[in-house]
Design a protein around this motif. Structure first.
Motif, PDB file in Angstrom:
ATOM      1  N   HIS A 210      49.722  37.442  41.580  1.00 28.88           N
ATOM      2  CA  HIS A 210      48.788  38.553  41.711  1.00 28.88           C
ATOM      3  C   HIS A 210      47.385  38.000  41.932  1.00 28.88           C
ATOM      4  CE1 HIS A 210      51.773  40.977  39.031  1.00 28.88           C
ATOM      5  NE2 HIS A 210      52.153  40.920  40.297  1.00 28.88           N
ATOM      6  N   ASP A 211      46.766  38.358  43.033  1.00 25.57           N
ATOM      7  CA  ASP A 211      45.457  37.788  43.364  1.00 25.57           C
ATOM      8  C   ASP A 211      44.598  38.801  44.110  1.00 25.57           C
ATOM      9  OD1 ASP A 211      43.393  35.998  43.624  1.00 25.57           O
ATOM     10  OD2 ASP A 211      44.292  34.874  45.265  1.00 25.57           O
ATOM     11  N   GLY A 212      44.472  39.979  43.519  1.00 29.66           N
ATOM     12  CA  GLY A 212      43.655  41.023  44.125  1.00 29.66           C
ATOM     13  C   GLY A 212      42.627  41.550  43.144  1.00 29.66           C
ATOM     14  N   PRO A 213      41.771  42.472  43.579  1.00 29.59           N
ATOM     15  CA  PRO A 213      40.718  43.024  42.722  1.00 29.59           C
ATOM     16  C   PRO A 213      41.232  43.619  41.417  1.00 29.59           C
ATOM     17  CG  PRO A 213      40.364  43.657  45.009  1.00 29.59           C
ATOM     18  CD  PRO A 213      41.719  43.017  44.949  1.00 29.59           C
ATOM     19  N   GLU A 214      42.507  44.026  41.405  1.00 32.37           N
ATOM     20  CA  GLU A 214      43.051  44.605  40.179  1.00 32.37           C
ATOM     21  C   GLU A 214      43.057  43.614  39.014  1.00 32.37           C
ATOM     22  OE1 GLU A 214      46.489  42.923  42.577  1.00 32.37           O
ATOM     23  OE2 GLU A 214      44.684  44.110  42.976  1.00 32.37           O
ATOM     24  N   CYS A 215      42.997  42.313  39.340  1.00 30.27           N
ATOM     25  CA  CYS A 215      43.018  41.291  38.282  1.00 30.27           C
ATOM     26  C   CYS A 215      41.769  41.334  37.413  1.00 30.27           C
ATOM     27  CB  CYS A 215      43.164  39.893  38.891  1.00 30.27           C
ATOM     28  SG  CYS A 215      44.766  39.569  39.652  1.00 30.27           S
ATOM     29  N   ILE A 216      40.670  41.842  37.950  1.00 29.84           N
ATOM     30  CA  ILE A 216      39.430  41.860  37.173  1.00 29.84           C
ATOM     31  C   ILE A 216      39.002  43.281  36.809  1.00 29.84           C
ATOM     32  CG2 ILE A 216      38.641  39.682  38.167  1.00 29.84           C
ATOM     33  CD1 ILE A 216      36.681  41.315  39.892  1.00 29.84           C
ATOM     34  N   GLN A 217      39.901  44.252  36.996  1.00 26.03           N
ATOM     35  CA  GLN A 217      39.590  45.615  36.601  1.00 26.03           C
ATOM     36  C   GLN A 217      39.720  45.766  35.093  1.00 26.03           C
ATOM     37  OE1 GLN A 217      38.405  48.095  38.630  1.00 26.03           O
ATOM     38  NE2 GLN A 217      38.306  46.398  40.099  1.00 26.03           N
ATOM     39  N   PRO A 218      38.810  46.501  34.446  1.00 25.75           N
ATOM     40  CA  PRO A 218      38.918  46.712  33.003  1.00 25.75           C
ATOM     41  C   PRO A 218      40.256  47.342  32.627  1.00 25.75           C
ATOM     42  CG  PRO A 218      36.763  47.404  33.791  1.00 25.75           C
ATOM     43  CD  PRO A 218      37.601  47.127  35.018  1.00 25.75           C
ATOM     44  N   SER A 219      40.787  46.909  31.508  1.00 27.51           N
ATOM     45  CA  SER A 219      42.069  47.424  31.042  1.00 27.51           C
ATOM     46  C   SER A 219      41.920  48.864  30.572  1.00 27.51           C
ATOM     47  CB  SER A 219      42.588  46.555  29.896  1.00 27.51           C
ATOM     48  OG  SER A 219      43.739  47.121  29.309  1.00 27.51           O
ATOM     49  N   ASN A 220      42.986  49.633  30.729  1.00 25.73           N
ATOM     50  CA  ASN A 220      43.001  51.005  30.228  1.00 25.73           C
ATOM     51  C   ASN A 220      43.355  51.066  28.757  1.00 25.73           C
ATOM     52  OD1 ASN A 220      42.399  52.171  32.748  1.00 25.73           O
ATOM     53  ND2 ASN A 220      44.551  52.071  33.382  1.00 25.73           N
ATOM     54  N   GLU A 221      43.775  49.930  28.206  1.00 22.31           N
ATOM     55  CA  GLU A 221      44.132  49.896  26.786  1.00 22.31           C
ATOM     56  C   GLU A 221      42.868  49.961  25.934  1.00 22.31           C
ATOM     57  OE1 GLU A 221      46.526  46.477  26.023  1.00 22.31           O
ATOM     58  OE2 GLU A 221      47.631  46.691  27.908  1.00 22.31           O
ATOM     59  N   PRO A 222      42.964  50.509  24.724  1.00 27.73           N
ATOM     60  CA  PRO A 222      41.784  50.609  23.849  1.00 27.73           C
ATOM     61  C   PRO A 222      41.194  49.228  23.565  1.00 27.73           C
ATOM     62  CG  PRO A 222      43.578  51.967  23.021  1.00 27.73           C
ATOM     63  CD  PRO A 222      44.159  51.123  24.113  1.00 27.73           C
ATOM     64  N   GLU A 223      39.865  49.113  23.592  1.00 32.04           N
ATOM     65  CA  GLU A 223      39.177  47.869  23.293  1.00 32.04           C
ATOM     66  C   GLU A 223      39.080  47.684  21.780  1.00 32.04           C
ATOM     67  OE1 GLU A 223      38.235  44.722  23.238  1.00 32.04           O
ATOM     68  OE2 GLU A 223      37.580  45.110  25.286  1.00 32.04           O
ATOM     69  N   THR A 224      39.427  46.491  21.313  1.00 37.63           N
ATOM     70  CA  THR A 224      39.401  46.228  19.875  1.00 37.63           C
ATOM     71  C   THR A 224      38.320  45.239  19.483  1.00 37.63           C
ATOM     72  OG1 THR A 224      41.062  44.484  20.140  1.00 37.63           O
ATOM     73  CG2 THR A 224      41.851  46.696  19.622  1.00 37.63           C
ATOM     74  N   LEU A 225      37.665  44.598  20.477  1.00 37.98           N
ATOM     75  CA  LEU A 225      36.601  43.659  20.175  1.00 37.98           C
ATOM     76  C   LEU A 225      35.252  44.270  20.524  1.00 37.98           C
ATOM     77  CD1 LEU A 225      37.986  40.264  21.494  1.00 37.98           C
ATOM     78  CD2 LEU A 225      37.932  41.079  19.158  1.00 37.98           C
ATOM     79  N   SER A 226      34.266  43.981  19.719  1.00 26.74           N
ATOM     80  CA  SER A 226      32.923  44.482  19.984  1.00 26.74           C
ATOM     81  C   SER A 226      31.965  43.302  20.061  1.00 26.74           C
ATOM     82  CB  SER A 226      32.492  45.432  18.864  1.00 26.74           C
ATOM     83  OG  SER A 226      31.157  45.861  19.065  1.00 26.74           O
ATOM     84  N   PHE A 227      31.215  43.228  21.158  1.00 27.32           N
ATOM     85  CA  PHE A 227      30.259  42.153  21.344  1.00 27.32           C
ATOM     86  C   PHE A 227      28.854  42.717  21.207  1.00 27.32           C
ATOM     87  CE2 PHE A 227      33.839  40.976  24.269  1.00 27.32           C
ATOM     88  CZ  PHE A 227      34.333  39.945  23.483  1.00 27.32           C
ATOM     89  N   GLN A 228      28.096  42.240  20.258  1.00 24.18           N
ATOM     90  CA  GLN A 228      26.734  42.684  20.081  1.00 24.18           C
ATOM     91  C   GLN A 228      25.842  41.487  19.861  1.00 24.18           C
ATOM     92  OE1 GLN A 228      26.705  45.516  16.875  1.00 24.18           O
ATOM     93  NE2 GLN A 228      27.793  47.083  18.019  1.00 24.18           N
ATOM     94  N   PHE A 229      24.752  41.386  20.644  1.00 28.41           N
ATOM     95  CA  PHE A 229      23.855  40.247  20.554  1.00 28.41           C
ATOM     96  C   PHE A 229      22.402  40.750  20.556  1.00 28.41           C
ATOM     97  CE2 PHE A 229      27.660  39.038  22.828  1.00 28.41           C
ATOM     98  CZ  PHE A 229      28.150  38.039  22.012  1.00 28.41           C
TER      99      PHE A 229
END
Length: 229
Positions: A210-229
């Motif tokens: 698999h080597d198309g734009p879909e590889c870098i599309q955000p996942s539809n699954e719920p995000e469990t990590l939070s990045f805050q800086f």
């Protein structure tokens, strides 16, 4: 470590990153994998300029289990492994990228994440390259240096690629006195997390085919990590 990355920028944008008029012949890639040929920006062998060169990603390591390729080199050990000594001293390179993937292993879940610059601009990994004889033929190969993770990557993986600030490109490519290692070693620090962004992507990237734009599309699954800086 870094075993997959993307380079989706146009050739002129890649050339612009290195302030050169030379354009690399490159079509957008979204899931670059070991053993594939990738563009690298190197100092010419006559030391009179710089150029793009297509290299195989991964040093041959016949002593390693299964004869696997070494696609990453820990920057902390760069001077300790004879196979990389000459490449570090003479044949350093810059490997352009748009982003890279790391996989978080948590309980029974393995989830890929995509890391890129906050402004989505192209950037460069610190790399080394060289020539190896394989079955009687010379093969030009390269590897990406890794370092300790910044706060963002640490939430997913315990290593990250060495990403160089453009102001340090010249030092990395052209410095000949590796006896003054402190200046070069200072480049191996984690890239600032505040200048990056990350999100989970779908499992489609797990397969090299698999080597198309879909590889870098955000996942539809719920995000469990939070990045805050």
């Amino acid at each position: 470590m870094c075993s997959r990355y993307a380079l989706k920028n146009k050739p002129k944008d890649i050339a612009g990153l290195f302030k050169t008029e030379k354009v690399v012949d490159w079509k957008p890639r979204y899931n670059i994998a070991p053993a594939q040929r990738i563009p690298a920006f190197i100092r010419t062998l006559d030391h009179k300029g710089h150029e793009f060169k297509m290299l195989q990603w991964g040093f041959f390591a016949p002593w390693a289990q299964g004869g696997r390729l070494l696609v990453n080199v820990q920057s902390e050990e760069i001077r300790q492994k004879p196979v990389f000594t000459e490449s570090f001293e003479k044949w350093r390179c810059l490997i352009p990228a748009s982003g890279f993937f790391e996989w978080r292993h948590q309980a029974k879940e393995t989830r890929p994440f995509y890391f890129q610059m906050a402004d989505e601009a192209p950037f460069a990994f610190a790399g080394i390259w060289g020539q190896q004889k394989v079955e009687g033929e010379n093969v030009e190969v390269c590897a990406i240096l890794t370092t300790q993770p910044n706060e963002m990557v640490r939430a997913v993986h315990d290593r990250m690629p060495v990403i160089l600030d453009p102001k340090d490109f010249g030092l990395w490519l052209d410095s000949e006195d590796v006896r003054d290692f402190e200046r070069i070693e200072a480049l191996f620090k984690p890239f600032p997390a505040a200048r990056m962004k990350s999100y989970a992507v779908g499992s489609v990237v797990n397969k090299v085919a698999h080597d198309g734009p879909e590889c870098i599309q955000p996942s539809n699954e719920p995000e469990t990590l939070s990045f805050q800086f």
